[in-house]
Design an enzyme around this catalytic site. Structure first.
Site, mmCIF file in Angstrom:
data_model
loop_
_atom_site.group_PDB
_atom_site.id
_atom_site.type_symbol
_atom_site.label_atom_id
_atom_site.label_comp_id
_atom_site.label_asym_id
_atom_site.label_seq_id
_atom_site.Cartn_x
_atom_site.Cartn_y
_atom_site.Cartn_z
ATOM 1 N N TYR A 40 -12.149 -1.865 -3.943
ATOM 2 C CA TYR A 40 -12.744 -2.104 -2.623
ATOM 3 C C TYR A 40 -14.272 -1.977 -2.639
ATOM 4 O O TYR A 40 -14.872 -1.720 -1.597
ATOM 5 C CB TYR A 40 -12.145 -1.137 -1.601
ATOM 6 N N GLU A 83 -9.400 -10.163 -7.941
ATOM 7 C CA GLU A 83 -8.483 -9.053 -7.653
ATOM 8 C C GLU A 83 -7.250 -9.096 -8.567
ATOM 9 O O GLU A 83 -6.751 -8.051 -8.989
ATOM 10 C CB GLU A 83 -8.055 -9.117 -6.183
ATOM 11 N N LYS A 91 0.829 -1.216 0.000
ATOM 12 C CA LYS A 91 0.000 0.000 0.000
ATOM 13 C C LYS A 91 0.867 1.271 0.000
ATOM 14 O O LYS A 91 2.076 1.211 0.232
ATOM 15 C CB LYS A 91 -0.935 -0.043 1.207
ATOM 16 N N ASN A 96 -2.179 -0.045 6.843
ATOM 17 C CA ASN A 96 -1.685 -1.335 7.349
ATOM 18 C C ASN A 96 -0.759 -2.055 6.366
ATOM 19 O O ASN A 96 -0.705 -3.269 6.309
ATOM 20 C CB ASN A 96 -2.846 -2.220 7.815
ATOM 21 N N HIS A 107 -2.184 -5.445 1.543
ATOM 22 C CA HIS A 107 -3.480 -6.126 1.365
ATOM 23 C C HIS A 107 -3.229 -7.582 1.027
ATOM 24 O O HIS A 107 -2.247 -7.916 0.367
ATOM 25 C CB HIS A 107 -4.257 -5.465 0.216
HETATM 26 P P1 CMP Z 1 -7.427 -4.742 3.408
HETATM 27 O O1 CMP Z 1 -6.971 -6.113 3.752
HETATM 28 O O2 CMP Z 1 -6.760 -4.040 2.295
HETATM 29 O O3 CMP Z 1 -9.009 -4.786 3.116
HETATM 30 C C1 CMP Z 1 -9.893 -3.747 3.427
HETATM 31 C C2 CMP Z 1 -9.218 -2.621 4.129
HETATM 32 O O4 CMP Z 1 -10.068 -1.725 4.790
HETATM 33 C C3 CMP Z 1 -8.364 -3.186 5.246
HETATM 34 O O5 CMP Z 1 -7.250 -3.845 4.712
HETATM 35 C C4 CMP Z 1 -8.070 -1.956 6.065
HETATM 36 O O6 CMP Z 1 -6.917 -1.267 5.618
HETATM 37 C C5 CMP Z 1 -9.293 -1.104 5.808
HETATM 38 N N1 CMP Z 1 -10.077 -1.022 7.030
HETATM 39 C C6 CMP Z 1 -10.722 -2.002 7.642
HETATM 40 N N2 CMP Z 1 -11.332 -1.540 8.761
HETATM 41 C C7 CMP Z 1 -11.039 -0.230 8.827
HETATM 42 C C8 CMP Z 1 -11.360 0.787 9.754
HETATM 43 N N3 CMP Z 1 -12.128 0.547 10.821
HETATM 44 N N4 CMP Z 1 -10.903 2.020 9.506
HETATM 45 C C9 CMP Z 1 -10.142 2.274 8.406
HETATM 46 N N5 CMP Z 1 -9.799 1.334 7.499
HETATM 47 C C10 CMP Z 1 -10.240 0.101 7.712
#
Ligand code: CMP
Length: 143
Positions: A51, A128, A11, A114, A117
């Site tokens: 998403y 995806e 990311k 984070n 993904h």
């Molecule tokens: P990812 O695995 O990329 O899939 C969906 C993403 O949504 C997840 O990682 C997080 O980065 C994001 N996400 C999930 N919950 C939250 C939250 N409460 N606030 C902000 N981002 C979120």
């Protein structure tokens, strides 16, 4: 039956922190092979399309803003049991809840930012992967 591919995205926070090499090294050392890789910058629309499944969630706008805030690195990875093994390697969505030694525990700041993904099912891994890579950009045979 488990398939052997998953889709990951390094990311924008991973790229901003200059951690692509460290994260790819950890992924490769865990036994994954890189089948396709590119660096791109998503727009809010293309991030939103990726998403789409989270469209009704309260964090959707924030997620699209973040994912379009800088370049990212989508990759298709290959390994036996790729989806489950990769999710174990990256750890829980929230780094505070991720196990020691996982990629998110090591490098991520928050649930939103984070680092990486990982597809959550074989079906989504295929969908995806096709979102980022035409078949012509995948390595056909890694042997
Ligand atoms: P990812 O695995 O990329 O899939 C969906 C993403 O949504 C997840 O990682 C997080 O980065 C994001 N996400 C999930 N919950 C939250 C939250 N409460 N606030 C902000 N981002 C979120």
């Amino acid at each position: 039956m488990a398939t052997n591919r998953t889709l990951t995205i390094l990311k924008p926070d991973c790229v901003r922190k200059n951690l692509q090499g460290a994260v790819i090294k950890q992924i490769q050392e865990a036994g994954f092979k890189v089948v396709a890789l590119k660096m791109i910058r998503l727009t809010k629309d293309t991030a939103g399309g990726f998403y789409e499944v989270h469209k009704e969630r309260p964090f959707y706008g924030e997620l699209c803003d973040f994912m379009s805030s800088g370049p990212c690195v989508p990759m298709i990875l290959e390994k036996n049991n790729a989806v489950a093994d990769f999710r174990k390697l990256i750890g829980a969505t929230d780094p505070a809840e991720a196990e020691e030694g996982t990629i998110r525990k090591l490098y991520a700041d928050s649930k939103g930012e984070n680092i990486v993904h990982g597809s959550d099912s074989d079906e989504n891994a295929a969908i995806e992967s096709a979102y980022f890579f035409p078949k012509s950009e995948e390595v056909a045979n890694l042997a």
